[in-house]
Structures are given as C-alpha cells and as structure tokens.
Scaffold this motif. Structure first.
Motif, PDB file in Angstrom:
ATOM      1  N   SER A 441      58.966 -74.558-146.796  1.00  0.00           N
ATOM      2  CA  SER A 441      58.689 -75.860-146.167  1.00  0.00           C
ATOM      3  C   SER A 441      59.512 -76.041-144.900  1.00  0.00           C
ATOM      4  O   SER A 441      58.992 -76.481-143.861  1.00  0.00           O
ATOM      5  CB  SER A 441      58.989 -76.991-147.165  1.00  0.00           C
ATOM      6  OG  SER A 441      58.159 -76.900-148.291  1.00  0.00           O
ATOM      7  N   GLU A 442      60.803 -75.712-144.971  1.00  0.00           N
ATOM      8  CA  GLU A 442      61.678 -75.855-143.801  1.00  0.00           C
ATOM      9  C   GLU A 442      61.224 -74.937-142.668  1.00  0.00           C
ATOM     10  O   GLU A 442      61.215 -75.341-141.492  1.00  0.00           O
ATOM     11  CB  GLU A 442      63.118 -75.531-144.189  1.00  0.00           C
ATOM     12  CG  GLU A 442      64.099 -75.642-143.029  1.00  0.00           C
ATOM     13  CD  GLU A 442      65.505 -75.226-143.403  1.00  0.00           C
ATOM     14  OE1 GLU A 442      66.302 -74.920-142.480  1.00  0.00           O
ATOM     15  OE2 GLU A 442      65.827 -75.186-144.614  1.00  0.00           O
ATOM     16  N   SER A 443      60.844 -73.706-143.000  1.00  0.00           N
ATOM     17  CA  SER A 443      60.440 -72.743-141.968  1.00  0.00           C
ATOM     18  C   SER A 443      59.169 -73.177-141.262  1.00  0.00           C
ATOM     19  O   SER A 443      59.031 -73.027-140.041  1.00  0.00           O
ATOM     20  CB  SER A 443      60.253 -71.364-142.594  1.00  0.00           C
ATOM     21  OG  SER A 443      61.461 -70.892-143.138  1.00  0.00           O
ATOM     22  N   ILE A 444      58.213 -73.721-142.025  1.00  0.00           N
ATOM     23  CA  ILE A 444      56.969 -74.211-141.425  1.00  0.00           C
ATOM     24  C   ILE A 444      57.251 -75.414-140.536  1.00  0.00           C
ATOM     25  O   ILE A 444      56.749 -75.523-139.416  1.00  0.00           O
ATOM     26  CB  ILE A 444      55.951 -74.571-142.522  1.00  0.00           C
ATOM     27  CG1 ILE A 444      55.510 -73.307-143.270  1.00  0.00           C
ATOM     28  CG2 ILE A 444      54.750 -75.300-141.927  1.00  0.00           C
ATOM     29  CD1 ILE A 444      54.646 -73.580-144.476  1.00  0.00           C
ATOM     30  N   PHE A 450      62.674 -66.499-142.725  1.00  0.00           N
ATOM     31  CA  PHE A 450      63.741 -66.117-143.659  1.00  0.00           C
ATOM     32  C   PHE A 450      63.307 -64.859-144.391  1.00  0.00           C
ATOM     33  O   PHE A 450      62.130 -64.487-144.385  1.00  0.00           O
ATOM     34  CB  PHE A 450      64.063 -67.240-144.643  1.00  0.00           C
ATOM     35  CG  PHE A 450      62.975 -67.527-145.637  1.00  0.00           C
ATOM     36  CD1 PHE A 450      62.961 -66.913-146.887  1.00  0.00           C
ATOM     37  CD2 PHE A 450      61.953 -68.425-145.331  1.00  0.00           C
ATOM     38  CE1 PHE A 450      61.957 -67.179-147.799  1.00  0.00           C
ATOM     39  CE2 PHE A 450      60.955 -68.693-146.240  1.00  0.00           C
ATOM     40  CZ  PHE A 450      60.944 -68.075-147.480  1.00  0.00           C
ATOM     41  N   CYS A 451      64.280 -64.201-145.022  1.00  0.00           N
ATOM     42  CA  CYS A 451      64.004 -62.930-145.702  1.00  0.00           C
ATOM     43  C   CYS A 451      64.497 -62.949-147.143  1.00  0.00           C
ATOM     44  O   CYS A 451      65.395 -63.711-147.502  1.00  0.00           O
ATOM     45  CB  CYS A 451      64.672 -61.772-144.956  1.00  0.00           C
ATOM     46  SG  CYS A 451      63.973 -61.478-143.320  1.00  0.00           S
ATOM     47  N   ASP A 491      73.061 -69.021-148.267  1.00  0.00           N
ATOM     48  CA  ASP A 491      72.192 -67.997-148.839  1.00  0.00           C
ATOM     49  C   ASP A 491      72.190 -68.129-150.357  1.00  0.00           C
ATOM     50  O   ASP A 491      73.115 -68.685-150.954  1.00  0.00           O
ATOM     51  CB  ASP A 491      72.677 -66.598-148.443  1.00  0.00           C
ATOM     52  CG  ASP A 491      72.577 -66.355-146.947  1.00  0.00           C
ATOM     53  OD1 ASP A 491      71.733 -67.005-146.302  1.00  0.00           O
ATOM     54  OD2 ASP A 491      73.348 -65.530-146.427  1.00  0.00           O
ATOM     55  N   VAL A 492      71.156 -67.606-150.998  1.00  0.00           N
ATOM     56  CA  VAL A 492      71.023 -67.711-152.454  1.00  0.00           C
ATOM     57  C   VAL A 492      71.020 -66.310-153.057  1.00  0.00           C
ATOM     58  O   VAL A 492      70.296 -65.431-152.595  1.00  0.00           O
ATOM     59  CB  VAL A 492      69.713 -68.431-152.843  1.00  0.00           C
ATOM     60  CG1 VAL A 492      69.574 -68.493-154.368  1.00  0.00           C
ATOM     61  CG2 VAL A 492      69.678 -69.832-152.251  1.00  0.00           C
ATOM     62  N   LYS A 506      69.033 -67.733-145.841  1.00  0.00           N
ATOM     63  CA  LYS A 506      68.548 -69.051-145.420  1.00  0.00           C
ATOM     64  C   LYS A 506      67.683 -68.962-144.161  1.00  0.00           C
ATOM     65  O   LYS A 506      67.851 -68.050-143.326  1.00  0.00           O
ATOM     66  CB  LYS A 506      69.732 -69.982-145.157  1.00  0.00           C
ATOM     67  CG  LYS A 506      70.552 -69.616-143.937  1.00  0.00           C
ATOM     68  CD  LYS A 506      71.620 -70.656-143.641  1.00  0.00           C
ATOM     69  CE  LYS A 506      72.391 -70.322-142.358  1.00  0.00           C
ATOM     70  NZ  LYS A 506      73.398 -71.337-142.031  1.00  0.00           N
ATOM     71  N   PRO A 507      66.737 -69.895-144.002  1.00  0.00           N
ATOM     72  CA  PRO A 507      65.884 -69.912-142.806  1.00  0.00           C
ATOM     73  C   PRO A 507      66.700 -69.999-141.525  1.00  0.00           C
ATOM     74  O   PRO A 507      67.720 -70.698-141.468  1.00  0.00           O
ATOM     75  CB  PRO A 507      65.041 -71.181-143.010  1.00  0.00           C
ATOM     76  CG  PRO A 507      65.009 -71.376-144.483  1.00  0.00           C
ATOM     77  CD  PRO A 507      66.355 -70.947-144.970  1.00  0.00           C
TER      78      PRO A 507
END
Length: 577
Positions: A441-444, A450-451, A491-492, A506-507
């Motif tokens: 959602s954030e990237s759009i 993000f990877c 990052d997760v 993270k994006p």
C-alpha cells in the motif's frame, strides 16, 4: 526404535499410476482419496493389532522411506512407553480403539514417535470401518507440533489466567485449551473437550452462529464477538472473544482464541454510570447537601474526578488520590489533561469546546478504555465513564475511573504470542503478511519499491538430529539474532517455518541493492557457532523478489522468492553430490 518389522508381501491398495478413466475413478475413488490425503491415514486390524495399510503422508510423518517399513507394525512401535498423562501408551490405545468400535469415532491428543525416536504431538481421529467379519479401524493423524510449540508459551501465560484460551484446527476441532476453558464444560464432559467441534457441542442453529466467527477468523485472519454462554452452574455470562489465524510451517491453519468474561465489565459500566448519575443528582441539589455529597464522594472505591466546562478540576476524591499519586489540593484548578497521555491531552480542550458548541459526543455518556498518567509519569490503562450534570446553570463533567492495567497486559501478551515466534521472538508469518500488505500500500501510494528475501538454512538438520532439539533451538536463536542485527529497524525478519526465514526490506524511493543485503546475511550466518564447546557451521540458501517488478501481490512475491531460494538450494545439493 522399530523392531521386527515384517515386509508387506502384497499391499491391498496399489499406487496410482497413469490416467484413469471415469469408470476406473468411480471404482477406485476411495483408494485415490486415501492416498492423496495430506493427513497421515492408516488402517489397523484389531485381530492382529497390526497396520495393514497406510498412505504416503503416514510414511513421511513417521520419517520412513517406504510403506514396507510401516506395514505390519503395531501402534506400540510408534509411541513412547507412556503418554504425558502418565498412562501407558498400550493401555490408552486399547481403550480408544475399543471406544471407536463400540461408541463411534474418537478424537484425542496423542504423543507419537518417529523412526528416529523423536517424539511429537498429534491430533488423532479413529473411525471403525464397516468390513464384514473383521474389526478394522482407520486412524487419521495430524501433526500439531507447530501449534503445540506455540502452546508451550501459551501455557506459561495461561497457567493461572482467568481468561479462556483455546486453539482450533481447520476442521474447527479444539486442539488446545487452558484450565479456565475446561471449566466452561460440565465435569463429565471435560475429558472430551480436545477434539470437540462446535457442531458436536451445540444445536445446529446455535452452532452455525458460533462457526460463523471461526470461519471469519480463517478467512480474514481475525474475528471478534460478544457471546452469551451457559455455564455449568446454569448461569448465562457474556464472553468477549477474539480469534486470530495462525499458519504453521506446513501451511496448516489454526485459530488461536482468547475469551474474556465481561459480565462484570458490563455491570461495571452500568455501575459507573449509576454512580455518575447519583453524583450528578446530588450536585444538582442545593448546597445544604454538600456535606452528604462529600462523604459519598470520598467513600467511593472508584476514582472520581469532577471538571468544569473548561477542563479545570473542581473535585478529586480519595480513590483518585491513591490511583494518580496526587493530593486533592494539588489538582484543584489544574487542567484534567495533566492526567492524560500526550495524544489525548493535545485534543482534550478542543474536544470539550466542540462538544459544548455542537452537542456531538464521542465519550460523554458512555465508557471506554483509556491510557492515563500518574504523578510519577507512569502510564496505565483505565476504564473511564463520563457523564454531564448542571448545577445552577453551571455545566460540570464527572469522570469515574478504574485501573484495568493487569487485564489489558494479559490480552497484549496473548496478541504478541499470536504474532511472534515463541522461540526466536521474531515476527510470525501472520505479522509478516500484514507488514507486506502495508508495504505494498505504501509503495503504491508513494511510488516506492521494496524487496523480499526468502532464506533456508543449510546443514541444520544434521545438527538437530545428532545433537538434539535444544542445540538446534540455540542455533536458530543465534542465527535469528545475527540476521536481525544486520537489518535496519524498519526492516522485518520473520520465522515462517522450522529453519526458514523471510526478510522484508522497508519500502524506499531508491531501490536497494538486494544482492548486497543477501551477501551480508550469508556471511553473518556462516560464521561458526559455538554451543557447549561444540563448533557448528551452517550455510544459507537465499531467493529474492522485488515489488513491483516480480509481482504486485503478497502471495506472488513470496512464491517467487521461495522458488528462487529452492532453485539455489537444489543447485548447491547437486554440486555436492
């Protein structure tokens, strides 16, 4: 370990080969379903006490390479001498098999033993087969190790917890329950709780209503409801139930549930409201009753704070002095926002002003959970009820409050458990999936990318097999810490299976060099690990995917990264062979 296994000379159910015609399928459909089931299925002949058939899932579950190693063995060959209850496995198995023949299908928890001697928990269902002249029983066995591992932490939290904690599998059968949950059932039914389904507990209409929220938890990942339950003492009580979906490393789905008895809480809200109404009534009467009001005010067990229309404190009872750590005289004339967390404090005066102008109330006239602040600066959870009164044309507000910090902390512990791996404390698959959806959602929205890295440890199984699960667990914890230390705070890093991990970077507006991140992770993991004077070396296979280049959905991104990881892993195995 296994002894005196007899090779099966002529299996009654042969393997499925080639393409079947419709007629052949109709003749062999039960055989086909038996063999393709993902649950471990086997058939036991009670006359000999030996297994005469099993499917491939049973062979795999027991750590075998072929059916012939399983057929003509006995249940005792796959069980420890004693079950966790202290009863001998042989006695317990005989009783359950007898019940399956005489009383119908039986469902229960069982500790099984693999070919290498490793023990694991299972949910077992026994069903008698209608074969003339023979007593045959089909066993359906499901490995619940993942949910059982979670249950270990579940039990630590729930040992003396008054909330009702439980776990259900995808067939809506109860596979775990704490002591409080067992108390919901009459004593003569408590030994059958594990394995129960809602349809077996309630009438059809009532069962469907309960099942609706189980299904919602499986479909959406979460459900919440208030339920009226008849307790064994004949009393109806209200339970506030939350259910969260949990997926184990084999992609088996469960729901973890916590139900809290809020009968008293509902009564509390009513009591707080009644107290407010009484105080409002007293304050609205003439000043001759001031002394009576003050005695009642200070005798109340709940904290009571009275403010004017500007938010200035007019009165502060003794219970409030004890709760907040202030003397009454310190607080008179101060703004009540001094007792609030920063976010609520910033909005309070504007909210109060807007309410007096428009009459639109979000809080006044009802109750809710809030975070309040003591004199020491310590924050705590409280249940707050607010009402309005008017004396000689002057508007005042009465807030009645009770500390509920302990109850909230228990619920938070359970929610943390559902979203984190109990061994490594890393995020679970469910939390990872939430983070990936948020990242998409954030990237759009902000035109970012993000990877994802999908990682699987190499050479871990020999450590686990040769040195035991305790050593294996230590390796997993050390590897997890090393990976987490390399990543950024945003990052997760999640554990999604036995020795499988997923990292989500993270994006970012500027695409990161994912190969560099993978290289750093690999070097950190490959450093020797020392445990009890032993040095261990593990490697790692890595696959990556990036949004939006490799996919625009969570499932697609994970699948691409997983496929690439396994491609790398197979390549390395081929190099070594």
């Amino acid at each position: 370990m296994l002894t005196n296994k007899v090779k099966h000379p002529n299996p009654s159910l042969c393997s499925i080969e080639g393409v079947l015609t419709e007629g052949e399928f109709q003749k062999r459909k039960h055989e086909i379903l038996f063999n393709v089931s993902t649950d471990a299925l086997s058939i036991l002949d009670l006359a000999t006490g030996q297994f005469i058939e099993c499917n491939n899932a049973a062979v795999k579950m027991m750590g075998l390479s072929s059916k012939s190693e399983f057929l003509y063995s006995t249940p005792a060959d796959w069980s420890p001498e004693f079950q966790p209850s202290g009863e001998s496995s042989q006695s317990c198995a005989s009783r359950n098999l007898s019940k399956a023949i005489k009383e119908g299908p039986q469902c229960f928890m069982w500790t099984h033993m693999r070919a290498d001697g490793a023990l694991f928990p299972c949910l077992v269902s026994l069903t008698a087969l209608p074969v003339k002249g023979r007593q045959l029983v089909m066993a359906n066995v499901r490995d619940v190790s993942e949910v059982e591992n979670t249950n270990q932490l579940f039990r630590l939290i729930s040992e003396n917890n008054q909330d009702y904690l439980f776990a259900k599998d995808s067939d809506f059968r109860i596979v775990y329950a704490n002591k409080a949950f067992f108390s919901l059932y009459p004593k003569d039914k408590r030994d059958k709780v594990i394995g129960y389904t809602t349809l077996e507990e309630y009438e059809q209409d009532e069962a469907e209503e309960f099942l609706k929220y189980d299904k919602e938890a499986f479909e959406k990942g979460f459900s919440e409801t208030f339920e009226r339950i008849l307790f064994p003492n004949g009393e109806y009580r209200t339970l506030h139930t939350k259910k969260i979906k949990f997926v184990d490393s084999a992609n088996a789905e469960f729901i973890l549930g916590v139900a809290r008895d809020v009968t008293e809480r509902e009564a509390l809200l009513e009591q707080l409201q009644q107290s407010n109404n009484q105080l409002s009534s007293l304050m609205s009467r003439n000043t001759a009753l001031l002394e009576e009001k003050q005695v009642l005010f200070n005798a109340m067990l709940d904290s009571v704070i009275v403010i004017d229309k500007f938010g200035k404190i007019k009165d502060f009872n003794r219970a409030a002095e004890t709760l907040f750590g202030y003397d009454r005289q310190e607080m008179i004339g101060l703004n009540v926002s001094n007792l609030m967390n920063d976010d609520d404090a910033k909005q309070h005066d504007a909210y109060l002003s807007n309410y007096l102008k428009t009459g639109h109330a979000k809080i006044i006239g009802g109750g809710r959970e809030v975070v309040a602040k003591k004199k020491s600066g310590q924050m705590f959870y409280a249940f707050l009820s607010i009402s309005q009164c008017e004396t000689n044309g002057e508007v005042s507000f009465i807030g009645t409050m009770r500390d509920i910090s302990e109850q909230v902390k228990k619920l938070q512990s359970l929610e943390y458990l559902a979203l984190h791996d109990s061994l490594t404390k890393l995020p679970s698959r469910r939390l990872l999936e939430q983070k990936i959806e948020d990242a998409i959602s954030e990237s759009i929205r902000e035109d970012k990318s993000f990877c994802i890295l999908y990682l699987d440890l190499n050479k871990f199984k020999p450590i686990n097999d040769c040195y035991g699960h305790d050593t294996g667990d230590e390796v997993l914890k050390i590897v997890s810490k090393r990976m987490r230390n390399i990543l950024r705070d945003d990052d997760v890093c999640a554990r999604v299976g036995g020795d499988e991990f997923v990292i989500m970077c993270k994006p970012n507006a500027i695409p990161i060099d994912i190969d560099t991140v993978a290289s750093k992770i690999s070097r950190a993991v490959m450093d020797p690990i020392k445990i009890n004077d032993n040095l261990f070396e593990v490697g790692i296979s890595v696959g990556s995917s990036c949004f939006p280049h490799d996919g625009d959905s969570m499932n697609r991104l994970l699948r691409v990264a997983d496929d690439r990881m396994y491609t790398q892993k197979r390549g390395r195995e081929n190099e070594c062979s």
